[in-house]
Design a protein around this motif. Structure first.
Motif, short mmCIF file in Angstrom:
data_model
loop_
_atom_site.label_atom_id
_atom_site.label_comp_id
_atom_site.label_asym_id
_atom_site.label_seq_id
_atom_site.Cartn_x
_atom_site.Cartn_y
_atom_site.Cartn_z
N ALA A 165 33.87 31.56 49.59
CA ALA A 165 34.51 32.18 48.42
C ALA A 165 35.84 31.50 48.11
N LYS A 166 36.15 31.38 46.82
CA LYS A 166 37.39 30.76 46.37
C LYS A 166 38.14 31.71 45.44
N GLY A 167 39.45 31.44 45.25
CA GLY A 167 40.23 32.19 44.29
C GLY A 167 41.26 33.09 44.94
N VAL A 168 41.52 34.25 44.28
CA VAL A 168 42.54 35.19 44.72
C VAL A 168 41.86 36.51 45.06
N VAL A 169 42.13 37.05 46.25
CA VAL A 169 41.46 38.26 46.71
C VAL A 169 42.48 39.35 47.00
N ILE A 170 42.09 40.59 46.78
CA ILE A 170 42.92 41.73 47.14
C ILE A 170 42.69 42.01 48.62
N SER A 171 43.73 41.83 49.43
CA SER A 171 43.60 42.00 50.89
C SER A 171 44.10 43.36 51.35
N ILE A 204 39.46 47.71 44.95
CA ILE A 204 39.19 47.92 46.37
C ILE A 204 39.49 46.63 47.13
N LYS A 205 39.73 46.77 48.40
CA LYS A 205 39.96 45.61 49.25
C LYS A 205 38.74 44.69 49.19
N GLY A 206 38.97 43.40 49.00
CA GLY A 206 37.87 42.44 48.91
C GLY A 206 37.52 42.03 47.50
N ASP A 207 38.09 42.71 46.49
CA ASP A 207 37.87 42.29 45.10
C ASP A 207 38.47 40.91 44.88
N ILE A 208 37.71 40.01 44.27
CA ILE A 208 38.20 38.69 43.90
C ILE A 208 38.52 38.71 42.41
#
Length: 458
Positions: A394-400, A412-416
């Motif tokens: 997976a690439k990009g920006v994720v909500i950790s 939610i956690k894991g949303d890109i």
């Protein structure tokens, strides 16, 4: 009847007379029993009690009825104490206990009851959602606790006799017997490293985290789940192999987080159609769909379309088996990979590496007047994706993570995050520039659970 069958088999194999119909011929044979084995192993199996605090909507009583909620609303959330019961196994005299992660998930208080009824508070050393294993420690001073030594689960064979020891339904310590029904069962649980031992020894709710024991008195598995429509045992129980359990316990004892080897690719099962297209005699092996530029497989010369047939001589039937073998390996190990390209079978040594942090994380808490305020975001790399339990490609920006703020309502956690207001989000820097721009509304595109989702806010 099941116990009698086991005795007859033991008599036949023990006397070397071969497979033939026989019955016990003397009093000694009639008195064959698992009792000595149970006395040796059962003291190392414990009960695990976990207390959780659950937030539920409503104030309780009649106003929780949907009819009243139409007029008075749903009320304020309230807290409710929940309790879960499972089993555990002492694997070190110092008080190290292994159980299932799902037994203690969300626990605010964990207690362990020994076979002699004494109870102790337990400290959580490690919780590993990927394997559904958790490691606890209790303090008993200088006392040496009974333990179950680890056996080699890879040496098990279908038909081997086993015992399951645990606390089903909270009735107290219970021992059941059966055989190993199958090995390397996959796609039967939530674990990322699925290679379960299947047994017909009766396993019921409350057995989770208990011991699967071989006839040498060794721990060969941690009982984890059952297949059942009624909730009770129907002879389909599944245990996590001891070799995988051992690696998790080693990480817990060392105090280090678990870092597993990374292959840097996506893989799929070889079905009959793929086998025919590749000229294989039968469906076998693991097909490489693609490889990351930093993959150790790519560095060793493997490429998309190759089929990995075996690792260190152990044949592979699906990607879960590959994950399992990686799960019991260590960073820096060298593994012999056998693969097929076209009609040629090749072998190559692969040095196992950790998932790399190929881009800077730039961990940032979003603030300001925007729907992402309160979200913690990072740039995705194979290392970050592995930590979050995501596809490492997976690439990009994720909500950790999510802190106080409007983001908790929508994400939610894991949303890109794919885009905002028409701007493609490729880095945390880009996201910060976009959310800093005033806007009357927000059109957001994200990837959630492998599905693209678009919505408008404001």
């Amino acid at each position: 009847m099941r116990f009698l069958s086991g005795l007859v088999l033991a008599v036949v194999l023990g006397t070397g007379t071969g497979f033939a119909d026989t019955v016990p011929t003397d009093k000694m044979q009639m008195q064959l029993s698992f009792a000595p084995l149970v006395k040796k192993t059962a003291p190392a199996v414990v009960n695990v009690y976990a207390k959780t605090i659950q937030r539920v909507q409503g104030a309780g009583g009649p106003f929780d009825d949907p009819f009243f909620q139409q007029f008075f609303g749903r009320g304020q959330p309230r807290e409710r104490v929940g309790n879960s019961l499972g089993s555990g196994v002492i694997v070190d005299k110092s008080g190290i206990i292994v159980t299932n992660n799902h037994v203690i998930t969300g626990a605010t208080d964990i207690r362990v009851a020994l076979a002699d009824k004494r109870e102790f508070p337990a400290k959580l050393l490690l919780a590993d959602e990927k394997t559904d294993l958790a490691v606890l420690r209790i303090d008993v001073g200088d006392e040496k606790l009974p333990i179950l030594p680890f056996g080699n689960s890879d040496s098990l064979e279908v038909g081997d006799l086993v015992l399951a020891i645990g606390n089903p339904f909270g009735v107290g310590q219970t021992v059941t017997n059966g055989i190993v029904s199958a090995l390397a069962r996959t796609d039967v649980g939530a674990s990322n490293y699925q290679s379960f031992i299947q047994t017909d020894a009766a396993i019921n709710p409350g057995n989770s985290g208990g011991a699967l024991v071989n006839m040498k008195g060794e721990l060969v598995g941690i009982n984890s789940m059952i297949y059942s429509r009624s909730g009770g045992s129907v002879g389909l129980g599944f245990s996590i192999p001891a070799n995988l359990v051992s690696t998790v316990v080693q990480s817990a004892e060392s105090g280090k987080k678990i870092v597993r080897p990374w292959m840097g690719g996506t893989f799929q099962v070889v079905n009959q159609d793929i086998a025919d297209a590749l000229g294989l005699d039968r469906p076998e092996g693991v097909l490489i769909n693609n490889l990351d530029q930093l993959s150790p497989l790519r560095e060793a010369g493997l490429q998309q379309g190759d089929v990995i047939m075996a690792m260190d001589g152990k044949s592979l039937e699906n990607p879960q088996e590959l994950n399992y073998l990686l799960g019991i390996s260590h960073i820096g190990d060298s593994k012999l990979m056998e693969y097929r390209r076209g009609t040629t079978t090749k072998q190559v040594q692969i040095k196992l590496i950790a998932a790399p942090e190929s881009v800077e994380r730039q961990e940032t808490s979003i603030t300001g007047k925007n729907p992402l305020s309160g979200a913690v975001v990072v740039n995705l790399s194979p290392a970050v994706a592995d930590e979050l339990g995501m596809d490492t490609s997976a690439k990009g920006v994720v909500i950790s993570g999510l802190q106080n703020g409007p983001a908790r309502q929508f994400f939610i956690k894991g949303d890109i995050i794919l885009e905002m207001n028409g701007a493609a989000i490729d880095t945390v820097d880009t996201l910060q520039r976009v959310v800093a721009q005033p806007s009357r509304g927000w059109v957001i595109g994200l990837l959630r659970g492998g599905q693209k989702v678009y919505f408008r806010l404001g």
